[in-house]
Design an enzyme around this catalytic site. Structure first.
Site, PDB file in Angstrom:
ATOM      1  N   SER A 136       0.324   8.486  38.350  1.00 40.27           N
ATOM      2  CA  SER A 136       1.063   9.302  37.395  1.00 40.27           C
ATOM      3  C   SER A 136       2.549   9.027  37.569  1.00 40.27           C
ATOM      4  O   SER A 136       3.071   9.127  38.682  1.00 40.27           O
ATOM      5  CB  SER A 136       0.757  10.777  37.644  1.00 40.27           C
ATOM      6  OG  SER A 136       1.584  11.599  36.851  1.00 40.27           O
ATOM      7  N   LYS A 162      -0.644   6.699  33.976  1.00 36.22           N
ATOM      8  CA  LYS A 162      -0.359   7.925  33.224  1.00 36.22           C
ATOM      9  C   LYS A 162       1.144   8.108  33.201  1.00 36.22           C
ATOM     10  O   LYS A 162       1.804   7.957  34.226  1.00 36.22           O
ATOM     11  CB  LYS A 162      -1.042   9.099  33.916  1.00 36.22           C
ATOM     12  CG  LYS A 162      -0.487  10.479  33.597  1.00 36.22           C
ATOM     13  CD  LYS A 162      -1.401  11.557  34.146  1.00 36.22           C
ATOM     14  CE  LYS A 162      -0.634  12.794  34.588  1.00 36.22           C
ATOM     15  NZ  LYS A 162      -1.548  13.797  35.181  1.00 36.22           N
ATOM     16  N   LYS A 164       4.384  10.663  31.899  1.00 40.13           N
ATOM     17  CA  LYS A 164       4.760  11.989  31.431  1.00 40.13           C
ATOM     18  C   LYS A 164       5.526  11.839  30.120  1.00 40.13           C
ATOM     19  O   LYS A 164       6.345  10.914  29.973  1.00 40.13           O
ATOM     20  CB  LYS A 164       5.666  12.658  32.471  1.00 40.13           C
ATOM     21  CG  LYS A 164       4.965  12.937  33.797  1.00 40.13           C
ATOM     22  CD  LYS A 164       3.943  14.043  33.647  1.00 40.13           C
ATOM     23  CE  LYS A 164       3.399  14.477  34.991  1.00 40.13           C
ATOM     24  NZ  LYS A 164       2.375  15.525  34.830  1.00 40.13           N
ATOM     25  N   ASP A 189       0.790  12.604  29.574  1.00 37.77           N
ATOM     26  CA  ASP A 189       0.663  14.004  29.995  1.00 37.77           C
ATOM     27  C   ASP A 189       1.920  14.759  29.561  1.00 37.77           C
ATOM     28  O   ASP A 189       3.027  14.445  29.995  1.00 37.77           O
ATOM     29  CB  ASP A 189       0.506  14.078  31.523  1.00 37.77           C
ATOM     30  CG  ASP A 189       0.271  15.503  32.026  1.00 37.77           C
ATOM     31  OD1 ASP A 189       0.215  16.430  31.195  1.00 37.77           O
ATOM     32  OD2 ASP A 189       0.145  15.675  33.264  1.00 37.77           O
ATOM     33  N   GLU A 214      -2.977  14.499  27.760  1.00 35.53           N
ATOM     34  CA  GLU A 214      -3.228  15.626  28.656  1.00 35.53           C
ATOM     35  C   GLU A 214      -2.327  16.803  28.300  1.00 35.53           C
ATOM     36  O   GLU A 214      -1.110  16.640  28.165  1.00 35.53           O
ATOM     37  CB  GLU A 214      -2.962  15.136  30.093  1.00 35.53           C
ATOM     38  CG  GLU A 214      -3.364  16.113  31.185  1.00 35.53           C
ATOM     39  CD  GLU A 214      -3.079  15.545  32.577  1.00 35.53           C
ATOM     40  OE1 GLU A 214      -2.992  14.308  32.739  1.00 35.53           O
ATOM     41  OE2 GLU A 214      -2.941  16.351  33.513  1.00 35.53           O
ATOM     42  N   ASP A 239      -5.503  20.382  31.335  1.00 34.82           N
ATOM     43  CA  ASP A 239      -5.138  20.542  32.743  1.00 34.82           C
ATOM     44  C   ASP A 239      -4.798  22.022  32.945  1.00 34.82           C
ATOM     45  O   ASP A 239      -5.662  22.832  33.331  1.00 34.82           O
ATOM     46  CB  ASP A 239      -3.947  19.597  33.045  1.00 34.82           C
ATOM     47  CG  ASP A 239      -3.311  19.786  34.416  1.00 34.82           C
ATOM     48  OD1 ASP A 239      -3.656  20.747  35.119  1.00 34.82           O
ATOM     49  OD2 ASP A 239      -2.426  18.984  34.789  1.00 34.82           O
ATOM     50  N   LYS A 263      -8.211  20.354  39.053  1.00 34.69           N
ATOM     51  CA  LYS A 263      -7.348  20.474  40.225  1.00 34.69           C
ATOM     52  C   LYS A 263      -7.919  21.602  41.075  1.00 34.69           C
ATOM     53  O   LYS A 263      -8.104  22.722  40.579  1.00 34.69           O
ATOM     54  CB  LYS A 263      -5.908  20.806  39.820  1.00 34.69           C
ATOM     55  CG  LYS A 263      -5.167  19.628  39.194  1.00 34.69           C
ATOM     56  CD  LYS A 263      -3.739  19.968  38.841  1.00 34.69           C
ATOM     57  CE  LYS A 263      -3.057  18.762  38.195  1.00 34.69           C
ATOM     58  NZ  LYS A 263      -1.767  19.133  37.568  1.00 34.69           N
ATOM     59  N   GLY A 291      -3.567  15.738  40.348  1.00 33.78           N
ATOM     60  CA  GLY A 291      -2.782  15.780  41.585  1.00 33.78           C
ATOM     61  C   GLY A 291      -1.616  16.732  41.443  1.00 33.78           C
ATOM     62  O   GLY A 291      -1.180  17.050  40.330  1.00 33.78           O
TER      63      GLY A 291
HETATM   64  O1  OSB Z   1       0.366  17.786  35.322  1.00 30.72           O
HETATM   65  O2  OSB Z   1      -0.759  16.491  36.500  1.00 30.72           O
HETATM   66  C1  OSB Z   1       0.253  17.158  36.347  1.00 30.72           C
HETATM   67  C2  OSB Z   1       2.737  16.560  39.185  1.00 30.72           C
HETATM   68  C3  OSB Z   1       3.286  17.808  39.310  1.00 30.72           C
HETATM   69  C4  OSB Z   1       2.856  18.815  38.468  1.00 30.72           C
HETATM   70  C5  OSB Z   1       1.886  18.572  37.512  1.00 30.72           C
HETATM   71  C6  OSB Z   1       1.323  17.314  37.388  1.00 30.72           C
HETATM   72  C7  OSB Z   1       1.784  16.291  38.224  1.00 30.72           C
HETATM   73  C8  OSB Z   1       1.318  14.911  38.139  1.00 30.72           C
HETATM   74  C9  OSB Z   1       1.409  14.097  39.404  1.00 30.72           C
HETATM   75  O3  OSB Z   1       0.973  14.375  37.128  1.00 30.72           O
HETATM   76  C10 OSB Z   1       0.093  13.846  40.030  1.00 30.72           C
HETATM   77  C11 OSB Z   1       0.252  13.308  41.431  1.00 30.72           C
HETATM   78  O4  OSB Z   1       0.642  12.155  41.576  1.00 30.72           O
HETATM   79  O5  OSB Z   1      -0.025  14.066  42.383  1.00 30.72           O
HETATM   80 MG    MG Z   2      -1.215  17.357  34.022  1.00 31.62          MG
END
Ligand code: OSB
Ligand code: MG
Length: 374
Positions: A136, A162, A164, A189, A214, A239, A263, A291
């Protein structure tokens, strides 16, 4: 088992590079670690995935500490527990606060796995000896920078990317990514950055063959997501909206989601995560493990969960070196060619590096059956 002793530590770990989402930037990761000791001396570890500010959800490191100290730990200390599935029930009188609950439940699963001489993955019913993972990637300062970062992770072997997105960092970014990496599985995401009125913009993403989008809409909204999914070719993956098996059932029945990001902390622990997994499997809905920028301990729980059969899509559980100069477990988590080997030794399967834990600890408190000590 009977838990006689629990230690909570507040850790602060500096991230190798800042991680930016639509809701904010992480430079440091502050979180709680929980160490539980059974009457026979077995130690189990849990990690709270609550952040230090209520950006992702309403829980924080401090609300978790409050819930643990004043409500959850007293429900656990000195109680006979035969199976970690019982913890869910023991916590039933306490509403929500899933990340706080999950912190203890994870440690109890670790102890249970050790006592039954199984890896945590086996104890959960997992079947894989390696898991496929993706990465991510946060919002960058420019598209060029993003392309460089993506290229670097592809060279490290990650196969699913992935990124953001947020208003102003979306269609152009995804178009450039797709142009540069025509065959790479890519997903986006939004962390709830859009509303249904943005539907025309979100529909523009359909032409880039994304694996999924996402959580585009509000974190508490499965109604508008159902509306959006009707108009969108790209599958929606929820999520933030999914906190329980019941949430998963309703979202799937409404057509709000075609894929679920599980999660452990968000759903209140491994037992509930497994229930959601089983339900989705029955319904033909693929899941993957999300994550929360975890340390090695939370990461080890994610790895174990991902060994269940319906974790079909690569998750966000990258290697330790993606986040930290030095992680708190030995060996560190290593991703090779986009795969992580699942440890086979009893419990979480990694040794906790106590010296490094102490070095990152900014506060600590111990709780015992007979009373609290500092
Ligand atoms: O939405 O999945 C998410 C990190 C912090 C808060 C929310 C998210 C995330 C990530 C990172 O996408 C996932 C990771 O590398 O742990
Ligand atoms: Mg997410």
């Amino acid at each position: 088992m009977k838990i006689t002793d629990i230690t909570i530590r507040h850790l602060k770990m500096t991230m190798k590079s800042p991680f930016t989402t639509s809701f904010g930037t992480f430079k440091d990761k502050e979180f709680l670690l929980l160490e539980a000791k059974n009457e026979d001396g077995t130690v189990g570890w849990g990690e709270s995935v609550a952040f230090n500010a209520p950006w992702y959800n309403e829980e924080t490191l401090k609300t978790n500490w409050h819930m643990l100290e004043d409500f959850l730990i007293p429900l656990i200390l000195n109680k006979e527990i035969k199976h970690p599935d019982e913890v869910n029930q023991m916590f039933a009188p306490i509403r929500k606060n899933n990340m706080a609950k999950s912190t203890i439940e994870g440690a109890i699963w670790d102890i249970y796995a050790q006592q039954t001489n199984q890896s945590l993955a086996q104890a959960l019913g997992g079947t894989k000896d390696k898991i496929e993972v993706g990465i991510s990637i946060g919002i960058q300062n420019s598209i060029d920078e993003l392309l460089r970062v993506v290229d670097g992770f592809l060279k490290e072997g990650y196969k699913r990317i992935k990124v953001k997105i947020k208003p102003g960092w979306d269609v152009d970014v995804i178009r450039s990514l797709r142009e540069h990496f025509p065959n790479v599985p890519i997903m986006a995401d939004a962390n709830s950055a859009y509303r249904l009125k943005d539907i025309d913009l979100l529909k523009q993403l359909d032409e880039f063959d994304l694996l999924m989008i996402e959580q585009p809409l509000a974190s508490d909204d499965i109604i508008d997501h159902a509306q959006l999914q009707k108009e969108l070719k790209t599958p929606i993956c929820l999520d933030e909206s999914i906190h329980s098996l019941e949430d998963a059932r309703k979202a799937i029945e409404l057509g709000s989601t075609k894929i679920i990001n599980i999660k452990i902390g968000r759903v209140g622990g491994l037992t509930e995560a497994k229930k959601i997994h089983d339900y989705c499997e029955e319904k033909g809905v693929p899941v993957w493990c999300g994550g929360m920028l975890e340390s090695g301990i939370g990461r080890s729980h994610n790895i174990a969960l991902t060994t269940l059969s319906n974790f079909i899509l690569p998750g966000d559980t990258a290697g330790s070196n993606r986040y930290w100069e030095k992680d708190i477990i030995r060996p560190e988590v290593v991703a090779t060619d986009g795969y992580i080997d699942v440890p086979q030794t009893p419990g979480i399967g990694y040794e906790v590096d106590r010296e490094t834990v102490e070095a990152y600890t900014v506060a600590k408190k111990e709780y015992r059956s007979g009373g609290t000590t500092v």
